[in-house]
Design an enzyme around this catalytic site. Structure first.
Site, mmCIF file in Angstrom:
data_model
loop_
_atom_site.group_PDB
_atom_site.id
_atom_site.type_symbol
_atom_site.label_atom_id
_atom_site.label_comp_id
_atom_site.label_asym_id
_atom_site.label_seq_id
_atom_site.Cartn_x
_atom_site.Cartn_y
_atom_site.Cartn_z
ATOM 1 N N GLN A 39 -33.760 -37.785 121.470
ATOM 2 C CA GLN A 39 -35.004 -38.037 121.389
ATOM 3 C C GLN A 39 -35.259 -39.735 120.730
ATOM 4 O O GLN A 39 -36.428 -40.131 121.029
ATOM 5 C CB GLN A 39 -35.780 -36.968 120.689
ATOM 6 C CG GLN A 39 -35.977 -35.567 121.194
ATOM 7 C CD GLN A 39 -36.740 -34.558 120.341
ATOM 8 O OE1 GLN A 39 -35.957 -34.010 119.639
ATOM 9 N NE2 GLN A 39 -37.883 -34.493 120.517
ATOM 10 N N GLU A 91 -33.753 -27.221 120.213
ATOM 11 C CA GLU A 91 -33.069 -28.471 119.918
ATOM 12 C C GLU A 91 -31.743 -28.491 120.984
ATOM 13 O O GLU A 91 -31.157 -29.533 121.513
ATOM 14 C CB GLU A 91 -32.759 -28.515 118.605
ATOM 15 C CG GLU A 91 -33.756 -28.617 117.577
ATOM 16 C CD GLU A 91 -34.901 -29.534 117.928
ATOM 17 O OE1 GLU A 91 -34.673 -30.752 118.636
ATOM 18 O OE2 GLU A 91 -35.808 -29.510 117.551
ATOM 19 N N CYS A 149 -43.090 -30.100 121.277
ATOM 20 C CA CYS A 149 -41.997 -31.312 121.012
ATOM 21 C C CYS A 149 -42.591 -32.486 120.831
ATOM 22 O O CYS A 149 -43.740 -33.184 121.348
ATOM 23 C CB CYS A 149 -41.486 -30.955 122.466
ATOM 24 S SG CYS A 149 -39.890 -32.082 122.563
ATOM 25 N N LEU A 150 -41.834 -33.207 120.105
ATOM 26 C CA LEU A 150 -42.185 -34.628 119.915
ATOM 27 C C LEU A 150 -41.974 -35.359 121.013
ATOM 28 O O LEU A 150 -42.707 -36.584 120.963
ATOM 29 C CB LEU A 150 -41.507 -35.246 118.548
ATOM 30 C CG LEU A 150 -41.538 -34.503 117.201
ATOM 31 C CD1 LEU A 150 -40.509 -34.899 116.323
ATOM 32 C CD2 LEU A 150 -43.017 -34.700 116.797
HETATM 33 O O1 GNR Z 1 -41.807 -30.273 115.407
HETATM 34 C C1 GNR Z 1 -41.456 -29.236 116.305
HETATM 35 N N1 GNR Z 1 -42.101 -28.194 116.407
HETATM 36 C C2 GNR Z 1 -41.679 -27.133 117.071
HETATM 37 C C3 GNR Z 1 -42.450 -25.887 117.217
HETATM 38 C C4 GNR Z 1 -42.035 -24.598 117.973
HETATM 39 C C5 GNR Z 1 -40.949 -24.791 118.560
HETATM 40 C C6 GNR Z 1 -40.132 -25.740 118.459
HETATM 41 C C7 GNR Z 1 -40.233 -26.929 117.795
HETATM 42 S S1 GNR Z 1 -39.202 -28.335 117.674
HETATM 43 C C8 GNR Z 1 -40.479 -29.510 117.391
HETATM 44 C C9 GNR Z 1 -39.624 -31.049 117.252
HETATM 45 C C10 GNR Z 1 -39.096 -31.428 118.350
HETATM 46 O O2 GNR Z 1 -39.466 -31.754 119.339
HETATM 47 N N2 GNR Z 1 -37.853 -31.198 118.526
HETATM 48 O O3 GNR Z 1 -37.328 -31.409 119.492
HETATM 49 NI NI NI Z 2 -38.364 -31.039 121.142
#
Ligand code: GNR
Ligand code: NI
Length: 174
Positions: free
Chosen positions: A51, A137, A94-95
């Site tokens: 990422q 992840e 997801c970010l």
């Molecule tokens: O911040 C994140 N929150 C989240 C909420 C529910 C299931 C998975 C996540 S991971 C995510 C951060 C991210 O994108 N990790 O890859």
């Molecule tokens: Ni993610």
């Protein structure tokens, strides 16, 4: 320590399969420190190296509630050794897919073997949000996003909107 820009979909780099780390050394720990700082700033609860554009099998995570003591976790070369038959549904974000949240069903529990921050082998039996986040992840390490678990209709709609907001961001910068 430094913040690193987070890649957002659609982007071919997010589809790369990450490669195993050969050894846990100070350079790798510096990457993990940067990743954790980047994750906290975002803010998020997990981050895979891809990422931030680094195709290595490295994950950082912290599930401690906001305002409580941080509980940073580091996973190098993680392998899922076992998953439960029973599933759990979580609303995932997801970010790399900013501002979209959808339910995803995954095994409720899993056992993961990995190397920790100091390079020693660890085994973790995870359930709840930890199990979900680990699988989210681990998907990143295989070039898979949570939207790949949705129907094609939903996924394509999200990708189209992300593409559009990227265009608008670029226009605003110019
Ligand atoms: O911040 C994140 N929150 C989240 C909420 C529910 C299931 C998975 C996540 S991971 C995510 C951060 C991210 O994108 N990790 O890859
Ligand atoms: Ni993610």
């Amino acid at each position: 320590m430094a913040l690193r820009p987070i890649i957002t979909a659609p982007d071919s780099r997010l589809k790369v399969i990450s490669t195993p780390v050969e050894r846990v050394d100070d350079d790798l720990r510096a990457l993990m420190d940067d990743m954790l700082e980047t994750m906290y700033a975002a803010p998020g609860i997990g981050l895979a190296a891809i990422q931030v554009g680094v195709p290595k099998r490295v994950i950082v995570m912290d599930l401690a509630p906001e305002g409580e003591l941080p509980e940073p976790r580091y996973f190098v070369n993680p392998v899922i050794e076992w998953t439960s038959e029973d599933l759990a549904r979580y609303e995932e974000g997801c970010l790399s897919v900013p501002e979209f949240y959808e339910d995803v069903e995954r095994p409720a529990r899993c056992h993961v073997r990995y190397l920790g921050y100091d390079g020693t082998e660890q085994l973790l039996e995870a359930e709840g949000l930890l199990a979900t986040c680990l699988q989210h992840e681990m998907d990143h390490l295989e070039g898979v996003l949570f939207i790949d678990h949705l129907s094609r209709l939903k996924r394509d709609m999200i990708l189209r909107k992300l593409k559009k907001s990227k265009r608008h961001d670029a226009t605003a910068e110019a």
